[in-house]
Design a protein around this motif. Structure first.
Motif, PDB file in Angstrom:
ATOM      1  N   ALA A  30     -11.996   6.281  -1.220  1.00 33.07           N
ATOM      2  CA  ALA A  30     -11.069   6.754  -0.196  1.00 33.07           C
ATOM      3  C   ALA A  30     -11.032   8.275  -0.285  1.00 33.07           C
ATOM      4  N   PHE A  31     -11.304   8.925   0.831  1.00 33.46           N
ATOM      5  CA  PHE A  31     -11.240  10.385   0.941  1.00 33.46           C
ATOM      6  C   PHE A  31     -10.003  10.711   1.757  1.00 33.46           C
ATOM      7  N   ASN A  32      -9.161  11.601   1.237  1.00 35.73           N
ATOM      8  CA  ASN A  32      -7.882  11.898   1.887  1.00 35.73           C
ATOM      9  C   ASN A  32      -7.621  13.397   1.944  1.00 35.73           C
ATOM     10  N   TYR A  33      -6.986  13.810   3.013  1.00 35.06           N
ATOM     11  CA  TYR A  33      -6.642  15.217   3.211  1.00 35.06           C
ATOM     12  C   TYR A  33      -5.359  15.581   2.479  1.00 35.06           C
ATOM     13  N   PRO A  34      -5.126  16.897   2.245  1.00 30.44           N
ATOM     14  CA  PRO A  34      -3.930  17.335   1.519  1.00 30.44           C
ATOM     15  C   PRO A  34      -2.646  16.764   2.117  1.00 30.44           C
ATOM     16  N   ASN A  35      -1.745  16.398   1.236  1.00 29.56           N
ATOM     17  CA  ASN A  35      -0.413  15.866   1.551  1.00 29.56           C
ATOM     18  C   ASN A  35      -0.419  14.455   2.119  1.00 29.56           C
ATOM     19  N   ALA A  36      -1.579  13.827   2.260  1.00 33.42           N
ATOM     20  CA  ALA A  36      -1.621  12.445   2.748  1.00 33.42           C
ATOM     21  C   ALA A  36      -0.948  11.536   1.728  1.00 33.42           C
ATOM     22  N   ILE A  37      -0.178  10.570   2.233  1.00 39.27           N
ATOM     23  CA  ILE A  37       0.451   9.558   1.383  1.00 39.27           C
ATOM     24  C   ILE A  37      -0.108   8.207   1.797  1.00 39.27           C
ATOM     25  N   LYS A  38      -0.627   7.475   0.845  1.00 34.52           N
ATOM     26  CA  LYS A  38      -1.088   6.101   1.068  1.00 34.52           C
ATOM     27  C   LYS A  38      -0.311   5.204   0.120  1.00 34.52           C
ATOM     28  N   ALA A  39       0.723   4.581   0.637  1.00 37.51           N
ATOM     29  CA  ALA A  39       1.575   3.741  -0.208  1.00 37.51           C
ATOM     30  C   ALA A  39       2.471   2.901   0.696  1.00 37.51           C
ATOM     31  N   PHE A  40       2.949   1.881   0.128  1.00 35.02           N
ATOM     32  CA  PHE A  40       2.599   1.112  -1.053  1.00 35.02           C
ATOM     33  C   PHE A  40       1.837  -0.125  -0.604  1.00 35.02           C
ATOM     34  N   HIS A  41       0.984  -0.635  -1.460  1.00 28.41           N
ATOM     35  CA  HIS A  41       0.415  -1.962  -1.232  1.00 28.41           C
ATOM     36  C   HIS A  41       0.288  -2.671  -2.580  1.00 28.41           C
ATOM     37  N   TYR A  42       0.092  -3.977  -2.497  1.00 24.60           N
ATOM     38  CA  TYR A  42       0.024  -4.797  -3.706  1.00 24.60           C
ATOM     39  C   TYR A  42      -0.944  -5.951  -3.447  1.00 24.60           C
ATOM     40  N   HIS A  43      -1.325  -6.618  -4.517  1.00 23.88           N
ATOM     41  CA  HIS A  43      -2.220  -7.775  -4.441  1.00 23.88           C
ATOM     42  C   HIS A  43      -1.622  -8.929  -5.235  1.00 23.88           C
ATOM     43  N   LEU A  44      -1.932 -10.131  -4.814  1.00 23.92           N
ATOM     44  CA  LEU A  44      -1.517 -11.328  -5.545  1.00 23.92           C
ATOM     45  C   LEU A  44      -2.562 -11.753  -6.571  1.00 23.92           C
ATOM     46  N   HIS A  45      -3.826 -11.453  -6.306  1.00 26.18           N
ATOM     47  CA  HIS A  45      -4.913 -11.875  -7.192  1.00 26.18           C
ATOM     48  C   HIS A  45      -5.727 -10.698  -7.737  1.00 26.18           C
ATOM     49  N   GLN A  46      -5.953  -9.711  -6.919  1.00 22.46           N
ATOM     50  CA  GLN A  46      -6.899  -8.632  -7.224  1.00 22.46           C
ATOM     51  C   GLN A  46      -6.347  -7.646  -8.244  1.00 22.46           C
ATOM     52  N   THR A  47      -7.217  -7.225  -9.163  1.00 25.71           N
ATOM     53  CA  THR A  47      -6.937  -6.130 -10.089  1.00 25.71           C
ATOM     54  C   THR A  47      -7.752  -4.934  -9.631  1.00 25.71           C
ATOM     55  N   ASP A  48      -7.131  -3.756  -9.624  1.00 27.66           N
ATOM     56  CA  ASP A  48      -7.797  -2.510  -9.245  1.00 27.66           C
ATOM     57  C   ASP A  48      -8.046  -1.662 -10.487  1.00 27.66           C
ATOM     58  N   CYS A  49      -9.125  -0.909 -10.470  1.00 28.57           N
ATOM     59  CA  CYS A  49      -9.375   0.117 -11.487  1.00 28.57           C
ATOM     60  C   CYS A  49      -9.685   1.406 -10.735  1.00 28.57           C
ATOM     61  N   TRP A  50      -8.750   2.342 -10.767  1.00 28.48           N
ATOM     62  CA  TRP A  50      -8.857   3.586 -10.007  1.00 28.48           C
ATOM     63  C   TRP A  50      -9.457   4.702 -10.849  1.00 28.48           C
ATOM     64  N   THR A  51     -10.324   5.501 -10.220  1.00 29.12           N
ATOM     65  CA  THR A  51     -10.857   6.709 -10.837  1.00 29.12           C
ATOM     66  C   THR A  51     -10.787   7.834  -9.813  1.00 29.12           C
ATOM     67  N   PRO A  52      -9.801   8.723  -9.923  1.00 31.36           N
ATOM     68  CA  PRO A  52      -9.769   9.890  -9.041  1.00 31.36           C
ATOM     69  C   PRO A  52     -10.953  10.796  -9.379  1.00 31.36           C
ATOM     70  N   ALA A  53     -11.768  11.131  -8.371  1.00 28.21           N
ATOM     71  CA  ALA A  53     -13.008  11.855  -8.632  1.00 28.21           C
ATOM     72  C   ALA A  53     -13.004  13.288  -8.103  1.00 28.21           C
ATOM     73  N   MET A  54     -12.060  13.620  -7.230  1.00 25.46           N
ATOM     74  CA  MET A  54     -11.997  14.969  -6.664  1.00 25.46           C
ATOM     75  C   MET A  54     -10.554  15.252  -6.268  1.00 25.46           C
ATOM     76  N   GLY A  55     -10.114  16.479  -6.476  1.00 25.67           N
ATOM     77  CA  GLY A  55      -8.753  16.843  -6.106  1.00 25.67           C
ATOM     78  C   GLY A  55      -7.752  16.283  -7.096  1.00 25.67           C
TER      79      GLY A  55
END
Length: 188
Positions: free
Chosen positions: A79-104
């Motif tokens: 996911a590429f996002n511009y400054p001050n963008a907010i992406k929230a909230f979401h959740y999953h019933l089954h899925q596990t996420d592993c996040w790695t912020p790579a820029m910014g």
């Protein structure tokens, strides 16, 4: 912790809206923090800068926080996002996420929606990105989102243990009046 109605359930996992005081919850600055939401894991990552830029190894299948993700259903997205963008909230019933912020830089917000969890209703804030490279493992039932902070865009690379399934994903407004996450700059 007071709560509103159940928002979703699947087997033994039942999610509810907690009623939280306004704020950012616990600021997590170390992977060993005693205030980390149950099941969330953080692992610092090495960033290798030189005069051309930097190198960040994002994942190795079968290793790290996502070591148990099955190769046959693992998905890697960005996911590429511009400054001050907010992406929230979401959740999953089954899925596990592993996040790695790579820029910014990102202000990551987590909230435990799992009724019966030892940390139900608890919120965590984690500042991560190029200045603090790490991975964040987010289990099912933990609401998650982020805000791009700083003057430039940000990129989040995330690995999931299941292919995208819209029936597994739920959304809550970033400004939910019960979660009351404070997205404003904290001016500390």
């Amino acid at each position: 912790m007071p709560e509103r109605e159940t928002i979703a359930s699947c087997g033994s996992l039942e999610l509810a809206y907690p009623v939280c005081p306004k704020g950012i919850g616990f600021l997590i600055t170390a992977p060993s923090s005693v205030n980390l939401i149950e099941g969330v894991e953080i692992e610092p990552m090495a960033l290798w800068p030189d005069d051309r830029g930097y190198f960040l190894e994002v994942q190795r299948l079968g290793r790290g926080l996502a070591a148990q993700f099955p190769p046959e259903s693992t998905q890697i997205s960005t996911a590429f996002n511009y400054p001050n963008a907010i992406k929230a909230f979401h959740y999953h019933l089954h899925q596990t996420d592993c996040w790695t912020p790579a820029m910014g830089m990102l202000q990551v917000a987590l909230v435990d929606l799992r009724r019966g969890s030892a940390t139900f209703g608890q919120r965590n804030t984690i500042y991560v990105g190029a200045l603090r490279p790490c991975q964040i493992l987010i289990p099912p039932g933990v609401g998650h989102g982020y805000k791009v902070i700083g003057g430039g865009p940000a990129m989040l690379i995330y690995m999931t243990d299941q292919f995208y399934n819209p029936k597994d994903e739920g959304r809550i407004a970033y400004n939910d009046p019960q979660i009351q996450y404070d997205w404003e700059t904290q001016h500390k």
